[in-house]
Design an enzyme around this catalytic site. Sequence first.
Site, PDB file in Angstrom:
ATOM      1  N   PHE A 122       0.856  -1.180   0.000  1.00 49.55           N
ATOM      2  CA  PHE A 122       0.000   0.000   0.000  1.00 49.55           C
ATOM      3  C   PHE A 122       0.893   1.231   0.000  1.00 49.55           C
ATOM      4  CE2 PHE A 122      -2.750   3.092   2.311  1.00 49.55           C
ATOM      5  CZ  PHE A 122      -3.884   3.023   1.517  1.00 49.55           C
ATOM      6  N   ALA A 129       4.739  13.757   2.948  1.00 46.36           N
ATOM      7  CA  ALA A 129       3.330  13.510   3.251  1.00 46.36           C
ATOM      8  C   ALA A 129       3.222  12.221   4.036  1.00 46.36           C
ATOM      9  CB  ALA A 129       2.503  13.421   1.964  1.00 46.36           C
ATOM     10  N   GLN A 337      12.350  -3.905  32.624  1.00 50.35           N
ATOM     11  CA  GLN A 337      12.609  -3.550  34.026  1.00 50.35           C
ATOM     12  C   GLN A 337      12.601  -4.793  34.918  1.00 50.35           C
ATOM     13  OE1 GLN A 337      13.362  -0.472  34.332  1.00 50.35           O
ATOM     14  NE2 GLN A 337      13.645  -0.229  36.532  1.00 50.35           N
ATOM     15  N   ILE A 338      11.685  -5.690  34.693  1.00 54.23           N
ATOM     16  CA  ILE A 338      11.621  -6.920  35.480  1.00 54.23           C
ATOM     17  C   ILE A 338      12.877  -7.766  35.269  1.00 54.23           C
ATOM     18  CG2 ILE A 338      10.411  -9.149  35.647  1.00 54.23           C
ATOM     19  CD1 ILE A 338       7.803  -7.520  35.146  1.00 54.23           C
ATOM     20  N   GLY A 340      15.736  -6.571  34.679  1.00 59.19           N
ATOM     21  CA  GLY A 340      16.912  -5.849  35.175  1.00 59.19           C
ATOM     22  C   GLY A 340      17.948  -5.699  34.077  1.00 59.19           C
ATOM     23  N   GLU A 364       0.491   3.649  10.246  1.00 58.95           N
ATOM     24  CA  GLU A 364      -0.960   3.697  10.035  1.00 58.95           C
ATOM     25  C   GLU A 364      -1.649   4.668  10.985  1.00 58.95           C
ATOM     26  OE1 GLU A 364      -3.116   0.160   9.108  1.00 58.95           O
ATOM     27  OE2 GLU A 364      -1.305  -0.884   8.465  1.00 58.95           O
TER      28      GLU A 364
END
Length: 384
Positions: A122, A129, A337-338, A340, A364
């Site tokens: 597409f 633009a 973050q979990i 580390g 999109e």
Amino acid sequence: MALDTETFSLVKDAVARFVRERLIPAEDIVEETNDVPEDIIQEMRELGLFGLSIPEEYGGLGVSMVQECEIIHELCKASVAFRSVIGTTVGIGSQGLVMTGTEEQKQQYLPRLASGEIISSFCLTEPEAGSDAASLRTVALRDGDDYVLNGTKRYITNALRAGMLTVMARSDPNKKGAGGISAFLVDPATPGVTITQADEKMGQRGTKTSDVIFEDVRIPASALMGGEEGQGFYTAMKVLDRGRLHLSSVSTGMSERILSEALGYAAERKQFGTIIGEFQLVQALLADSQAELFAGTAMTLDAARKYDNDEDISMQAACCKMFTTEAAGKIADRAVQIHGGAGYMAEYKVERFYRDVRLLRLYEGTTQIQQLVIARNMLKNHAN
């Protein structure tokens, strides 16, 4: 369009098995080679994934919007690069043709798209633009029985793989804004069409985006989608409403996979002699992510049901796209973050997913464009 419940269940189960057994094990190969293996693409053809949204009469599966969302959610539990291979054909690359193409155009392209023989792209965005799509500069000027196409399109997904390009171009240069834009179906092998090498991106390796350059490209008048000038922009907007629900399911599928990675790590990693999942601050990160995943999935399926009932869902689609893509970014950030320090290392999947999800808030229609769509619909509804 919709598959019966039993058939849909079989298709969805097949996709889930394909994700587990073929796609997730191939993720590292995609990351290393920046490409999706051809044998996997062939299996996607055999599963019918290219024809999900194409009507059965043209060789597709003809799923409903709700069914498409559920399958795309399942597919996106693996690297988003796999979904990208079929994404433009299932979504914005084919649906303008489904909605507004002539019967001759549908017969020419849809069966080949549904089988995966050709892939569609597409072509809307240009160097100057993007969000302001109505200001595009690519022109297609009538010359006898032909149109002559000139201009450049940017960040076009699957252009390098495409066998059909849906190109938005200004057919009436004297008519400013949306009214002068038409859609054209273009064979990328046509003389004057140049597709540049794939862009180097922050993430989403294995997906292919390129510039597409048109230099005095002569196409027959029969390439005008729907046989009527001035309808291209309006077709694009209809397609993008639908595509935003598709992308919302991309986001929720990715979010579910990322959260699964974070949960698995939290359930195994020890600090201070304790599984980190036992720490309340880690639990809060997991809980917030689960709530956002649940909300995003529920709102997407609700909007998809409304779409299937032929309701106007422009505002709801924008809400879904905005919420789910923003949530995916937050969920990926919490997952890092979990983990580390490990979350910053390439050996852990969350590092890759953290980069991959960033694009969701841009293509999109950026988050800011969704905000404009939502607010304008609110004001219009209030006035009525």
